[in-house]
Write a protein that holds these residues in place. Structure first.
Motif, PDB file in Angstrom:
ATOM      1  N   UNK A   1       0.996  -1.264  -0.042  1.00 44.56           N
ATOM      2  CA  UNK A   1       0.070   0.068   0.107  1.00 44.56           C
ATOM      3  C   UNK A   1       0.895   0.729   0.469  1.00 44.56           C
ATOM      4  N   UNK A   2       0.015   2.409  -0.574  1.00 48.54           N
ATOM      5  CA  UNK A   2       0.991   3.382  -0.424  1.00 48.54           C
ATOM      6  C   UNK A   2       0.072   4.886  -0.607  1.00 48.54           C
ATOM      7  N   UNK A   3       0.548   5.082   0.712  1.00 50.15           N
ATOM      8  CA  UNK A   3      -0.014   6.892   0.649  1.00 50.15           C
ATOM      9  C   UNK A   3       0.850   8.374   0.761  1.00 50.15           C
ATOM     10  N   UNK A   4      -0.103   9.421   0.090  1.00 50.68           N
ATOM     11  CA  UNK A   4       1.047  10.414   0.579  1.00 50.68           C
ATOM     12  C   UNK A   4       0.336  11.610   0.756  1.00 50.68           C
ATOM     13  N   UNK A   5       1.006  12.536   1.860  1.00 47.48           N
ATOM     14  CA  UNK A   5       0.512  12.940   2.852  1.00 47.48           C
ATOM     15  C   UNK A   5       1.214  13.942   3.189  1.00 47.48           C
ATOM     16  N   UNK A   6       0.721  15.632   2.930  1.00 49.51           N
ATOM     17  CA  UNK A   6       1.947  16.445   3.097  1.00 49.51           C
ATOM     18  C   UNK A   6       3.548  16.525   2.877  1.00 49.51           C
ATOM     19  N   UNK A   7       3.485  16.240   1.735  1.00 45.84           N
ATOM     20  CA  UNK A   7       4.623  15.973   1.396  1.00 45.84           C
ATOM     21  C   UNK A   7       5.663  14.545   1.468  1.00 45.84           C
ATOM     22  N   UNK A   8       5.481  13.565   2.171  1.00 45.92           N
ATOM     23  CA  UNK A   8       5.659  12.205   2.688  1.00 45.92           C
ATOM     24  C   UNK A   8       5.056  11.137   2.455  1.00 45.92           C
ATOM     25  N   UNK A   9       5.605  10.764   1.448  1.00 47.69           N
ATOM     26  CA  UNK A   9       5.045   9.382   0.711  1.00 47.69           C
ATOM     27  C   UNK A   9       5.948   8.687   1.727  1.00 47.69           C
ATOM     28  N   UNK A  10       4.005   7.857   2.687  1.00 47.46           N
ATOM     29  CA  UNK A  10       4.303   6.721   3.371  1.00 47.46           C
ATOM     30  C   UNK A  10       3.669   5.199   2.266  1.00 47.46           C
ATOM     31  N   UNK A  11       4.919   3.960   2.420  1.00 50.44           N
ATOM     32  CA  UNK A  11       4.843   2.767   1.943  1.00 50.44           C
ATOM     33  C   UNK A  11       4.688   1.535   2.706  1.00 50.44           C
ATOM     34  N   UNK A  12       3.994   0.416   2.525  1.00 53.37           N
ATOM     35  CA  UNK A  12       3.698  -0.498   3.772  1.00 53.37           C
ATOM     36  C   UNK A  12       3.700  -1.762   2.651  1.00 53.37           C
ATOM     37  N   UNK A  13       4.696  -1.813   3.342  1.00 46.22           N
ATOM     38  CA  UNK A  13       5.832  -3.051   2.355  1.00 46.22           C
ATOM     39  C   UNK A  13       5.853  -4.520   2.050  1.00 46.22           C
ATOM     40  N   UNK A  14       4.129  -5.898   2.130  1.00 44.60           N
ATOM     41  CA  UNK A  14       4.915  -6.961   3.273  1.00 44.60           C
ATOM     42  C   UNK A  14       5.449  -7.640   2.521  1.00 44.60           C
ATOM     43  N   UNK A  15       5.898  -8.672   3.139  1.00 43.93           N
ATOM     44  CA  UNK A  15       7.481  -9.374   2.511  1.00 43.93           C
ATOM     45  C   UNK A  15       6.893 -10.884   2.128  1.00 43.93           C
ATOM     46  N   UNK A  16       7.411 -11.195   1.021  1.00 37.97           N
ATOM     47  CA  UNK A  16       7.003 -12.475   0.577  1.00 37.97           C
ATOM     48  C   UNK A  16       6.616 -13.876   1.702  1.00 37.97           C
ATOM     49  N   UNK A  17       5.856 -14.770   1.810  1.00 34.65           N
ATOM     50  CA  UNK A  17       6.550 -15.661   2.048  1.00 34.65           C
ATOM     51  C   UNK A  17       7.667 -16.673   1.479  1.00 34.65           C
ATOM     52  N   UNK A  18       8.379 -16.623   2.107  1.00 38.04           N
ATOM     53  CA  UNK A  18       9.596 -17.962   1.597  1.00 38.04           C
ATOM     54  C   UNK A  18       9.045 -18.852   1.239  1.00 38.04           C
ATOM     55  N   UNK A  19       9.574 -18.877   0.172  1.00 35.72           N
ATOM     56  CA  UNK A  19       8.887 -20.481  -0.548  1.00 35.72           C
ATOM     57  C   UNK A  19       9.773 -21.855  -0.584  1.00 35.72           C
ATOM     58  N   UNK A  20       9.477 -23.101  -0.030  1.00 34.96           N
ATOM     59  CA  UNK A  20      10.402 -24.720   0.299  1.00 34.96           C
ATOM     60  C   UNK A  20      11.302 -24.278  -0.264  1.00 34.96           C
ATOM     61  N   UNK A  21      11.947 -24.721  -0.382  1.00 31.39           N
ATOM     62  CA  UNK A  21      13.246 -25.220  -1.110  1.00 31.39           C
ATOM     63  C   UNK A  21      12.716 -26.352  -1.522  1.00 31.39           C
ATOM     64  N   UNK A  22      13.081 -26.758  -2.970  1.00 33.67           N
ATOM     65  CA  UNK A  22      12.926 -28.064  -3.705  1.00 33.67           C
ATOM     66  C   UNK A  22      13.905 -28.935  -4.064  1.00 33.67           C
ATOM     67  N   UNK A  23      14.081 -30.097  -3.229  1.00 35.71           N
ATOM     68  CA  UNK A  23      15.180 -30.810  -3.784  1.00 35.71           C
ATOM     69  C   UNK A  23      15.099 -31.562  -4.959  1.00 35.71           C
ATOM     70  N   UNK A  24      16.079 -31.881  -5.076  1.00 39.50           N
ATOM     71  CA  UNK A  24      15.434 -32.515  -6.848  1.00 39.50           C
ATOM     72  C   UNK A  24      16.518 -33.518  -6.546  1.00 39.50           C
ATOM     73  N   UNK A  25      15.646 -34.750  -7.321  1.00 40.98           N
ATOM     74  CA  UNK A  25      16.433 -36.281  -7.162  1.00 40.98           C
ATOM     75  C   UNK A  25      16.948 -36.435  -8.055  1.00 40.98           C
ATOM     76  N   UNK A  26      18.459 -36.626  -7.682  1.00 41.94           N
ATOM     77  CA  UNK A  26      19.713 -36.649  -8.326  1.00 41.94           C
ATOM     78  C   UNK A  26      19.744 -38.409  -9.182  1.00 41.94           C
ATOM     79  N   UNK A  27      19.800 -38.573 -10.770  1.00 43.62           N
ATOM     80  CA  UNK A  27      19.556 -40.349 -10.800  1.00 43.62           C
ATOM     81  C   UNK A  27      20.792 -40.517 -11.356  1.00 43.62           C
TER      82      UNK A  27
END
Length: 143
Positions: free
Chosen positions: A117-143
């Motif tokens: 989200x972004x908000x602009x008031x009185x010359x000040x821009x305020x951003x709220x930037x939620x972090x993405x949930x870390x994705x699970x690491x995928x382990x590859x099977x070696x054949x």
């Protein structure tokens, strides 16, 4: 003989002002006189989000553009200044400035653009930037 003085060939006021002003960096000036050559920001972090505060005095809300690409945040603003001083019907001074300022920075985590989200008031821009949930690491099977 001990009174030595430094000779300055440009000590004459009009000439001195001409050359000293010539070598000063050009700056966009706000009406109050403060330079607006860069966007000053503050960044705070919590476990779930980043909070960014950017100073953009005198900029219209419609002229601000915020882009998010992964963990890179870009703030761009178009700056226009029009100033006019009148005495009666005579224009004494008219000044104009048009330009752009921008600031890009990267954060440690990717940003969830959908819930930012972004908000602009009185010359000040305020951003709220939620972090993405870390994705699970995928382990590859070696054949």
């Amino acid at each position: 003989m001990s009174n030595l003085t430094h000779f300055d060939p440009f000590a004459v006021d009009p000439v001195s002002e001409l050359f000293q002003g010539f070598f000063r960096p050009l700056r966009a000036m706000t009406p109050e006189g403060a330079p607006l050559t860069q966007v000053k920001i503050d960044v705070a972090e919590t476990d779930i989000a980043y909070r960014v505060t950017a100073e953009l005095p005198g900029v219209d809300k419609k002229d601000i553009d915020v882009k998010i690409d992964g963990n890179v945040v870009s703030i761009n603003a178009k700056v226009e200044r029009n100033s006019e001083e009148k005495e009666g019907e005579r224009v004494i001074r008219r000044e104009r400035y048009s330009g752009a300022v921008s600031r890009s920075f990267s954060l440690a985590s990717d940003i969830d653009e959908a819930s930012a989200t972004a908000q602009y008031q009185d010359g000040v821009l305020s951003l709220t930037l939620p972090k993405k949930a870390p994705s699970e690491q995928k382990r590859l099977q070696i054949k």
